[in-house]
Design a protein around this motif. Structure first.
Motif, PDB file in Angstrom:
ATOM      1  N   ALA A  24       0.840  -1.196   0.000  1.00 54.96           N
ATOM      2  CA  ALA A  24       0.000   0.000   0.000  1.00 54.96           C
ATOM      3  C   ALA A  24       0.875   1.246   0.000  1.00 54.96           C
ATOM      4  CB  ALA A  24      -0.911   0.002   1.222  1.00 54.96           C
ATOM      5  N   SER A  25       0.447   2.253  -0.735  1.00 55.51           N
ATOM      6  CA  SER A  25       1.201   3.502  -0.783  1.00 55.51           C
ATOM      7  C   SER A  25       0.243   4.676  -0.857  1.00 55.51           C
ATOM      8  CB  SER A  25       2.150   3.515  -1.992  1.00 55.51           C
ATOM      9  OG  SER A  25       1.418   3.461  -3.194  1.00 55.51           O
ATOM     10  N   GLY A  26       0.770   5.866  -0.545  1.00 55.20           N
ATOM     11  CA  GLY A  26      -0.049   7.070  -0.578  1.00 55.20           C
ATOM     12  C   GLY A  26      -0.121   7.705   0.788  1.00 55.20           C
ATOM     13  N   SER A  27      -1.106   8.562   0.966  1.00 52.02           N
ATOM     14  CA  SER A  27      -1.263   9.314   2.214  1.00 52.02           C
ATOM     15  C   SER A  27      -1.979   8.450   3.250  1.00 52.02           C
ATOM     16  CB  SER A  27      -2.031  10.601   1.947  1.00 52.02           C
ATOM     17  OG  SER A  27      -1.357  11.399   0.996  1.00 52.02           O
ATOM     18  N   ILE A  28      -1.239   7.540   3.850  1.00 52.41           N
ATOM     19  CA  ILE A  28      -1.803   6.539   4.763  1.00 52.41           C
ATOM     20  C   ILE A  28      -1.465   6.893   6.198  1.00 52.41           C
ATOM     21  CG2 ILE A  28      -1.732   4.130   5.470  1.00 52.41           C
ATOM     22  CD1 ILE A  28      -1.099   3.447   2.523  1.00 52.41           C
ATOM     23  N   LEU A  29      -2.497   6.992   7.024  1.00 48.72           N
ATOM     24  CA  LEU A  29      -2.300   7.234   8.452  1.00 48.72           C
ATOM     25  C   LEU A  29      -2.188   5.907   9.195  1.00 48.72           C
ATOM     26  CD1 LEU A  29      -2.177   9.217  10.820  1.00 48.72           C
ATOM     27  CD2 LEU A  29      -4.683   9.087  10.938  1.00 48.72           C
ATOM     28  N   SER A  30      -3.088   4.991   8.877  1.00 47.39           N
ATOM     29  CA  SER A  30      -3.098   3.721   9.583  1.00 47.39           C
ATOM     30  C   SER A  30      -3.825   2.684   8.739  1.00 47.39           C
ATOM     31  CB  SER A  30      -3.796   3.873  10.941  1.00 47.39           C
ATOM     32  OG  SER A  30      -3.746   2.673  11.668  1.00 47.39           O
ATOM     33  N   ILE A  31      -3.459   1.410   8.932  1.00 48.14           N
ATOM     34  CA  ILE A  31      -4.090   0.295   8.223  1.00 48.14           C
ATOM     35  C   ILE A  31      -4.617  -0.706   9.239  1.00 48.14           C
ATOM     36  CG2 ILE A  31      -3.816  -1.534   6.532  1.00 48.14           C
ATOM     37  CD1 ILE A  31      -1.458  -0.017   5.348  1.00 48.14           C
ATOM     38  N   ASN A  32      -5.875  -1.056   9.118  1.00 45.53           N
ATOM     39  CA  ASN A  32      -6.436  -2.108   9.968  1.00 45.53           C
ATOM     40  C   ASN A  32      -6.313  -3.447   9.256  1.00 45.53           C
ATOM     41  OD1 ASN A  32      -6.938  -0.668  12.271  1.00 45.53           O
ATOM     42  ND2 ASN A  32      -9.125  -0.384  11.880  1.00 45.53           N
ATOM     43  N   ASP A  33      -7.439  -4.095   8.988  1.00 46.72           N
ATOM     44  CA  ASP A  33      -7.397  -5.405   8.347  1.00 46.72           C
ATOM     45  C   ASP A  33      -6.799  -5.326   6.941  1.00 46.72           C
ATOM     46  OD1 ASP A  33     -10.581  -6.749   9.610  1.00 46.72           O
ATOM     47  OD2 ASP A  33      -8.726  -6.142  10.608  1.00 46.72           O
ATOM     48  N   MET A  34      -6.035  -6.356   6.604  1.00 48.77           N
ATOM     49  CA  MET A  34      -5.538  -6.539   5.239  1.00 48.77           C
ATOM     50  C   MET A  34      -5.894  -7.960   4.818  1.00 48.77           C
ATOM     51  SD  MET A  34      -1.789  -4.698   5.348  1.00 48.77           S
ATOM     52  CE  MET A  34      -1.781  -4.236   3.603  1.00 48.77           C
ATOM     53  N   GLY A  35      -6.167  -8.149   3.559  1.00 50.93           N
ATOM     54  CA  GLY A  35      -6.579  -9.478   3.160  1.00 50.93           C
ATOM     55  C   GLY A  35      -6.491  -9.734   1.677  1.00 50.93           C
ATOM     56  N   TRP A  36      -6.880 -10.947   1.340  1.00 50.43           N
ATOM     57  CA  TRP A  36      -6.901 -11.386  -0.053  1.00 50.43           C
ATOM     58  C   TRP A  36      -8.270 -11.991  -0.366  1.00 50.43           C
ATOM     59  CZ3 TRP A  36      -2.914 -10.449  -3.339  1.00 50.43           C
ATOM     60  CH2 TRP A  36      -1.686 -10.087  -2.774  1.00 50.43           C
ATOM     61  N   HIS A  37      -8.779 -11.619  -1.507  1.00 54.66           N
ATOM     62  CA  HIS A  37      -9.988 -12.210  -2.051  1.00 54.66           C
ATOM     63  C   HIS A  37      -9.649 -12.770  -3.427  1.00 54.66           C
ATOM     64  CE1 HIS A  37     -11.808  -9.782   1.086  1.00 54.66           C
ATOM     65  NE2 HIS A  37     -12.995 -10.286   0.828  1.00 54.66           N
ATOM     66  N   ARG A  38     -10.530 -13.604  -3.954  1.00 54.56           N
ATOM     67  CA  ARG A  38     -10.330 -14.094  -5.312  1.00 54.56           C
ATOM     68  C   ARG A  38     -11.659 -14.160  -6.044  1.00 54.56           C
ATOM     69  NH1 ARG A  38      -8.450 -20.342  -3.949  1.00 54.56           N
ATOM     70  NH2 ARG A  38     -10.488 -21.126  -3.256  1.00 54.56           N
ATOM     71  N   GLN A  39     -11.554 -14.117  -7.355  1.00 56.60           N
ATOM     72  CA  GLN A  39     -12.768 -14.118  -8.163  1.00 56.60           C
ATOM     73  C   GLN A  39     -12.516 -14.826  -9.483  1.00 56.60           C
ATOM     74  OE1 GLN A  39     -14.301 -10.197  -9.136  1.00 56.60           O
ATOM     75  NE2 GLN A  39     -16.371 -10.987  -9.314  1.00 56.60           N
ATOM     76  N   VAL A  40     -13.432 -15.733  -9.779  1.00 53.62           N
ATOM     77  CA  VAL A  40     -13.462 -16.378 -11.085  1.00 53.62           C
ATOM     78  C   VAL A  40     -14.478 -15.626 -11.932  1.00 53.62           C
ATOM     79  CG1 VAL A  40     -13.991 -18.496 -12.334  1.00 53.62           C
ATOM     80  CG2 VAL A  40     -12.848 -18.617 -10.110  1.00 53.62           C
ATOM     81  N   PRO A  41     -14.165 -15.282 -13.162  1.00 54.65           N
ATOM     82  CA  PRO A  41     -15.123 -14.551 -13.998  1.00 54.65           C
ATOM     83  C   PRO A  41     -16.496 -15.214 -13.987  1.00 54.65           C
ATOM     84  CG  PRO A  41     -13.023 -14.677 -15.108  1.00 54.65           C
ATOM     85  CD  PRO A  41     -12.895 -15.523 -13.867  1.00 54.65           C
ATOM     86  N   GLY A  42     -17.508 -14.400 -13.715  1.00 51.47           N
ATOM     87  CA  GLY A  42     -18.870 -14.908 -13.658  1.00 51.47           C
ATOM     88  C   GLY A  42     -19.306 -15.309 -12.273  1.00 51.47           C
ATOM     89  N   ASN A  43     -18.361 -15.370 -11.349  1.00 51.91           N
ATOM     90  CA  ASN A  43     -18.685 -15.725  -9.960  1.00 51.91           C
ATOM     91  C   ASN A  43     -18.478 -14.532  -9.037  1.00 51.91           C
ATOM     92  OD1 ASN A  43     -19.035 -18.246 -11.018  1.00 51.91           O
ATOM     93  ND2 ASN A  43     -17.466 -19.239  -9.783  1.00 51.91           N
ATOM     94  N   GLN A  44     -18.993 -14.661  -7.824  1.00 54.94           N
ATOM     95  CA  GLN A  44     -18.790 -13.611  -6.829  1.00 54.94           C
ATOM     96  C   GLN A  44     -17.369 -13.658  -6.283  1.00 54.94           C
ATOM     97  OE1 GLN A  44     -21.845 -14.021  -3.778  1.00 54.94           O
ATOM     98  NE2 GLN A  44     -23.048 -12.410  -4.748  1.00 54.94           N
ATOM     99  N   ARG A  45     -16.891 -12.490  -5.879  1.00 58.36           N
ATOM    100  CA  ARG A  45     -15.589 -12.427  -5.235  1.00 58.36           C
ATOM    101  C   ARG A  45     -15.709 -13.079  -3.859  1.00 58.36           C
ATOM    102  NH1 ARG A  45     -12.370  -6.829  -5.721  1.00 58.36           N
ATOM    103  NH2 ARG A  45     -12.914  -7.320  -7.888  1.00 58.36           N
ATOM    104  N   GLU A  46     -14.734 -13.903  -3.487  1.00 56.31           N
ATOM    105  CA  GLU A  46     -14.794 -14.614  -2.214  1.00 56.31           C
ATOM    106  C   GLU A  46     -13.548 -14.347  -1.385  1.00 56.31           C
ATOM    107  OE1 GLU A  46     -15.005 -18.819  -2.878  1.00 56.31           O
ATOM    108  OE2 GLU A  46     -12.965 -18.958  -3.646  1.00 56.31           O
ATOM    109  N   LEU A  47     -13.739 -14.357  -0.071  1.00 58.44           N
ATOM    110  CA  LEU A  47     -12.630 -14.155   0.845  1.00 58.44           C
ATOM    111  C   LEU A  47     -11.698 -15.355   0.809  1.00 58.44           C
ATOM    112  CD1 LEU A  47     -11.298 -12.608   3.273  1.00 58.44           C
ATOM    113  CD2 LEU A  47     -12.747 -14.032   4.742  1.00 58.44           C
TER     114      LEU A  47
END
Length: 121
Positions: A24-47
């Motif tokens: 992450a970059s830019g004007s960042i004061l603080s970061i809480n949760d960080m994570g990864w999701h994935r998505q197959v075209p045509g499907n919903q994005r999933e955690l």
């Protein structure tokens, strides 16, 4: 402006490994949760996995025991080590983070542009 930039996707055979990175970059004061999701075209994005600032971790059942999420708060980065990959892990993987920017109190969700992971049988 805040940016999340992923790297590390690619093509791998079943049983192989990949390591995704997101910074992450830019004007960042603080970061809480960080994570990864994935998505197959045509499907919903999933955690896939999420990690709190204190290090608490949650995984999707489908990746438990195979994927490992970690973060480096000083580098504003989150990582996803993916082992024993399966064809069903093929998807676009997106990094996300809840970020508070300088001069703005609330934590807002930000997303990366995605990186493609393809696992061949």
């Amino acid at each position: 402006q805040v940016q999340l930039v992923e790297s590390g996707g690619g093509l791998v055979q079943a049983g192989g490994s990949l390591r995704l990175s997101c910074v992450a970059s830019g004007s960042i004061l603080s970061i809480n949760d960080m994570g990864w999701h994935r998505q197959v075209p045509g499907n919903q994005r999933e955690l896939v996995a999420v990690i709190t600032r204190a290090g608490g971790i949650t995984y999707a059942d489908s990746v438990k025991g195979r994927f490992t999420i970690s973060r480096d708060n000083a580098k504003k980065s989150v990582y996803l080590q993916m082992d024993s990959l399966r064809p069903e892990d093929t998807a676009d993987y997106y990094c996300n983070a809840d970020i508070s920017t300088l001069g703005l109190g609330p934590f807002l969700p930000y997303w990366g542009q995605g990186t493609q992971v393809t696992v061949s049988a």
